[in-house]
Design a protein around this motif. Structure first.
Motif, PDB file in Angstrom:
ATOM      1  N   GLY A 108       0.800  -0.964  -0.083  1.00 36.64           N
ATOM      2  CA  GLY A 108       0.028   0.102   0.219  1.00 36.64           C
ATOM      3  C   GLY A 108       0.851   1.331   0.001  1.00 36.64           C
ATOM      4  N   GLY A 109       2.090   1.356   0.568  1.00 36.54           N
ATOM      5  CA  GLY A 109       2.795   2.597   0.524  1.00 36.54           C
ATOM      6  C   GLY A 109       3.817   2.107   1.592  1.00 36.54           C
ATOM      7  N   PRO A 110       4.855   3.192   1.800  1.00 45.94           N
ATOM      8  CA  PRO A 110       6.014   3.135   2.683  1.00 45.94           C
ATOM      9  C   PRO A 110       5.331   3.105   3.837  1.00 45.94           C
ATOM     10  CG  PRO A 110       5.951   5.477   1.632  1.00 45.94           C
ATOM     11  CD  PRO A 110       4.700   4.465   0.819  1.00 45.94           C
ATOM     12  N   VAL A 111       6.145   2.674   5.107  1.00 45.70           N
ATOM     13  CA  VAL A 111       5.621   2.907   6.326  1.00 45.70           C
ATOM     14  C   VAL A 111       6.852   3.168   7.243  1.00 45.70           C
ATOM     15  CG1 VAL A 111       5.351   0.960   8.453  1.00 45.70           C
ATOM     16  CG2 VAL A 111       4.439   0.555   6.332  1.00 45.70           C
ATOM     17  N   GLU A 112       6.381   4.033   8.005  1.00 47.69           N
ATOM     18  CA  GLU A 112       7.506   4.688   8.930  1.00 47.69           C
ATOM     19  C   GLU A 112       7.740   3.851  10.344  1.00 47.69           C
ATOM     20  OE1 GLU A 112       7.019   8.968   9.686  1.00 47.69           O
ATOM     21  OE2 GLU A 112       6.719   9.305   7.507  1.00 47.69           O
ATOM     22  N   ALA A 113       8.702   3.579  10.690  1.00 45.99           N
ATOM     23  CA  ALA A 113       8.859   2.771  11.922  1.00 45.99           C
ATOM     24  C   ALA A 113      10.347   2.936  12.689  1.00 45.99           C
ATOM     25  CB  ALA A 113       8.896   1.096  11.588  1.00 45.99           C
ATOM     26  N   PRO A 114      10.125   2.792  13.780  1.00 48.88           N
ATOM     27  CA  PRO A 114      11.689   3.216  15.008  1.00 48.88           C
ATOM     28  C   PRO A 114      12.448   1.948  14.697  1.00 48.88           C
ATOM     29  CG  PRO A 114       9.649   2.786  16.239  1.00 48.88           C
ATOM     30  CD  PRO A 114       8.970   2.584  14.858  1.00 48.88           C
ATOM     31  N   LEU A 115      13.364   1.577  13.481  1.00 48.17           N
ATOM     32  CA  LEU A 115      14.022   0.446  13.420  1.00 48.17           C
ATOM     33  C   LEU A 115      15.316   0.656  13.908  1.00 48.17           C
ATOM     34  CD1 LEU A 115      13.527   0.467   9.278  1.00 48.17           C
ATOM     35  CD2 LEU A 115      12.270  -0.602  11.036  1.00 48.17           C
ATOM     36  N   LYS A 116      15.694  -0.545  14.443  1.00 47.57           N
ATOM     37  CA  LYS A 116      17.162  -0.657  15.156  1.00 47.57           C
ATOM     38  C   LYS A 116      17.889  -1.662  14.362  1.00 47.57           C
ATOM     39  CE  LYS A 116      19.364  -1.026  19.468  1.00 47.57           C
ATOM     40  NZ  LYS A 116      19.490  -1.293  21.160  1.00 47.57           N
ATOM     41  N   TYR A 117      17.359  -2.642  14.361  1.00 53.40           N
ATOM     42  CA  TYR A 117      18.055  -3.801  13.637  1.00 53.40           C
ATOM     43  C   TYR A 117      17.366  -4.155  12.403  1.00 53.40           C
ATOM     44  CZ  TYR A 117      21.174  -4.707  17.585  1.00 53.40           C
ATOM     45  OH  TYR A 117      22.184  -4.614  18.493  1.00 53.40           O
ATOM     46  N   ALA A 118      18.135  -4.370  10.994  1.00 47.17           N
ATOM     47  CA  ALA A 118      17.397  -4.985   9.956  1.00 47.17           C
ATOM     48  C   ALA A 118      18.421  -5.836   9.266  1.00 47.17           C
ATOM     49  CB  ALA A 118      17.159  -3.778   8.987  1.00 47.17           C
ATOM     50  N   MET A 119      17.685  -6.858   8.413  1.00 53.01           N
ATOM     51  CA  MET A 119      18.518  -7.703   7.777  1.00 53.01           C
ATOM     52  C   MET A 119      18.116  -7.911   6.391  1.00 53.01           C
ATOM     53  SD  MET A 119      18.286 -12.077   8.765  1.00 53.01           S
ATOM     54  CE  MET A 119      19.398 -12.090  10.307  1.00 53.01           C
ATOM     55  N   SER A 120      19.154  -8.288   5.515  1.00 59.46           N
ATOM     56  CA  SER A 120      18.910  -8.414   4.167  1.00 59.46           C
ATOM     57  C   SER A 120      19.311  -9.855   3.798  1.00 59.46           C
ATOM     58  CB  SER A 120      19.999  -7.349   3.403  1.00 59.46           C
ATOM     59  OG  SER A 120      19.625  -7.407   1.999  1.00 59.46           O
ATOM     60  N   ASN A 121      18.621 -10.499   3.033  1.00 58.14           N
ATOM     61  CA  ASN A 121      18.874 -11.862   2.825  1.00 58.14           C
ATOM     62  C   ASN A 121      19.087 -11.928   1.077  1.00 58.14           C
ATOM     63  OD1 ASN A 121      18.249 -12.963   5.196  1.00 58.14           O
ATOM     64  ND2 ASN A 121      16.130 -13.122   5.023  1.00 58.14           N
ATOM     65  N   SER A 122      19.977 -12.776   0.801  1.00 58.69           N
ATOM     66  CA  SER A 122      20.145 -13.410  -0.898  1.00 58.69           C
ATOM     67  C   SER A 122      20.500 -14.788  -0.779  1.00 58.69           C
ATOM     68  CB  SER A 122      21.386 -12.476  -1.286  1.00 58.69           C
ATOM     69  OG  SER A 122      21.142 -11.136  -1.354  1.00 58.69           O
ATOM     70  N   PHE A 123      19.688 -15.546  -1.860  1.00 56.05           N
ATOM     71  CA  PHE A 123      19.792 -16.883  -1.836  1.00 56.05           C
ATOM     72  C   PHE A 123      20.218 -17.193  -3.218  1.00 56.05           C
ATOM     73  CE2 PHE A 123      16.356 -16.676   1.598  1.00 56.05           C
ATOM     74  CZ  PHE A 123      17.392 -16.388   2.582  1.00 56.05           C
ATOM     75  N   GLY A 124      21.176 -18.056  -3.621  1.00 58.15           N
ATOM     76  CA  GLY A 124      21.637 -18.306  -4.954  1.00 58.15           C
ATOM     77  C   GLY A 124      21.381 -19.738  -5.786  1.00 58.15           C
ATOM     78  N   PHE A 125      21.348 -20.137  -6.791  1.00 63.21           N
ATOM     79  CA  PHE A 125      21.717 -21.147  -7.604  1.00 63.21           C
ATOM     80  C   PHE A 125      23.042 -21.763  -7.056  1.00 63.21           C
ATOM     81  CE2 PHE A 125      19.198 -20.568 -11.877  1.00 63.21           C
ATOM     82  CZ  PHE A 125      18.037 -20.313 -11.224  1.00 63.21           C
ATOM     83  N   GLY A 126      22.835 -23.029  -6.827  1.00 64.44           N
ATOM     84  CA  GLY A 126      23.850 -23.814  -6.418  1.00 64.44           C
ATOM     85  C   GLY A 126      23.940 -23.746  -4.689  1.00 64.44           C
ATOM     86  N   GLY A 127      22.657 -23.483  -4.204  1.00 67.51           N
ATOM     87  CA  GLY A 127      22.530 -23.412  -2.836  1.00 67.51           C
ATOM     88  C   GLY A 127      23.305 -22.701  -1.820  1.00 67.51           C
ATOM     89  N   HIS A 128      23.697 -21.469  -2.290  1.00 66.85           N
ATOM     90  CA  HIS A 128      24.203 -20.345  -1.787  1.00 66.85           C
ATOM     91  C   HIS A 128      23.190 -19.344  -0.982  1.00 66.85           C
ATOM     92  CE1 HIS A 128      27.923 -21.514  -4.317  1.00 66.85           C
ATOM     93  NE2 HIS A 128      27.225 -21.287  -5.359  1.00 66.85           N
TER      94      HIS A 128
END
Length: 413
Positions: A382-402
């Motif tokens: 629906g739209g951007p959310v404002e939030a008091p963020l302290k920790y955030a994670m970024s995930n990436s998964f690839g061919f080959g099982g990485h």
């Protein structure tokens, strides 16, 4: 030995939703769709007709024609994004610090256009007409090599190649070089230019890409009617620095990197392991590396490719690691707007994650009009959310099982 703290002090991006990092971030918050019809080549004989191409991009606005002709597009993209990241950071690389500044930029595929062009010359005109620049244009490490040459960075230099996890793994490895004391700053991220005849044909053949004709609905992570990812191109590069090094020169800090996890599925060449157990272990490893409890994490920039297994298994993996807290976190997919930049995706998404922490805002996942009942987390619609963020994670998964996960923290003294 105590760990050295590492922060993000610069960002550069060249993506389907913006030709700079600030524009990419602005358009992500606005839910801008960067998917369009393929213009790179005649795709009339293909089943795939949409992609996340760069917009209003002319390489000669960034470098002279002769220089550009000696690089594949994936290297051009990395050079441009790295120039922006270095400038944004304000770090001057000179004789006094060059051997303490490294470059670690990966590409999942490398110079596939150079490979196609080189083979055509070989087949039609013979081996003596193949360019002496063919190999340097093709090999994936050349983005790191060219960036280091231009900026005079003589520290650790290399290229991680882990398919769609490449950008995230690259930043994670660069983070560790600084944390261990082997460098004070690293230019790092991912880059990719896979929208070529062979690149699209290959992904079409393994049924990974959406066959949806409508660019405005093609990339739809977490949706019940998702049918494959949209191939994209571009680069995301960050400048990482040891905290005291950054503070000593008054650098602006986006966020701090505090954890990194990387695992292998040992399961299948293209499919993720059942229930995303490999991805779950990568997330847990990042948390353990940072000595952070799962309930401290506020937001996850998901891999979110818009494929059936990936979206389902990542969601299951998040629930495995975060338990009931999974329903309290914000989760989104930048790929809903950009498509999948493959090796370049993790770099772009690291920038998005750092900007989210800096600004306390999370961009929407677009095209989630028909939620999959099995996918029941807060995917931010629906739209951007404002939030008091302290920790955030970024995930990436690839061919080959990485699998690769980065944990970021809002910067605090």
């Amino acid at each position: 030995m105590s760990k050295r703290r590492v922060v993000v002090t610069g960002a550069g991006a060249l993506t389907p939703i913006g030709n700079t990092a600030p524009k990419t971030w602005e358009n992500a918050l606005n839910g801008y769709n960067g998917i369009g019809n393929i213009t790179r080549f005649d795709n009339s004989e293909y089943n795939i007709h949409v992609a996340g191409e760069l917009k209003d991009f002319d390489v000669e606005n960034y470098m002279d024609k002769k220089t550009a002709r000696r690089m594949d597009r994936f290297t051009q993209y990395a050079m441009i994004a790295a120039d922006e990241a270095v400038k944004d950071s304000g770090l001057e690389i000179n004789d006094d610090n060059a051997d303490r500044v490294g470059v670690w930029i990966g590409s999942g595929i490398g110079g596939i256009q150079a490979l196609e062009d080189g083979f055509k010359v070989l087949y039609e005109r013979g081996p003596r007409r193949v360019s002496p620049f063919f190999v340097p244009m093709m090999i994936p490490d050349m983005a790191s090599g060219q960036v280091s040459i231009k900026h005079g960075a003589k520290g650790p230099n290399g290229a991680t190649v882990t398919a769609c996890a490449t950008g995230t793994n690259s930043i994670g490895e660069a983070f560790k070089f600084i944390e261990r004391g082997q460098a004070d700053a690293m230019i790092s991220g991912g880059t990719e230019a896979p929208i070529t005849k062979m690149g699209v044909a290959g992904f079409q053949a393994n049924k990974a890409l959406t066959v949806t004709e409508d660019p405005d609905k093609a990339s739809r992570p977490y949706s019940a009617d998702r049918d494959g990812f949209v191939i994209g191109e571009g680069s995301g590069i960050v400048m990482l620095e040891e905290l005291e090094h950054a503070k000593a020169r008054g650098a602006e800090i986006y966020a701090e990197i505090v954890g990194y996890g990387t695992t292998g599925d040992a399961y299948h060449i293209t499919a993720p392991s059942q229930d995303g157990e490999g991805g779950a272990r990568a997330m847990q490893m990042a948390l353990d590396d940072a000595e952070v409890q799962p309930d401290a994490v506020d937001y996850i920039n998901g891999h979110g490719t818009s494929t059936g297994y990936n979206d389902l298994f990542e969601t299951i993996a998040i629930k495995t690691i975060f338990g009931d807290h999974a329903y309290q976190m914000l989760v989104n997919s930048t790929k809903s707007m950009t498509g999948h930049l493959l090796g370049g995706g993790g770099g772009m998404e690291a920038i998005i994650t750092a900007c989210s922490l800096r600004d306390g805002r999370v961009h929407p996942t677009i095209n989630l009009d028909h939620p999959d009942p099995e996918l029941d987390l807060d995917y931010v619609t629906g739209g951007p959310v404002e939030a008091p963020l302290k920790y955030a994670m970024s995930n990436s998964f690839g061919f080959g099982g990485h699998n690769a996960s980065l944990l970021f923290k809002k910067y605090e003294e």
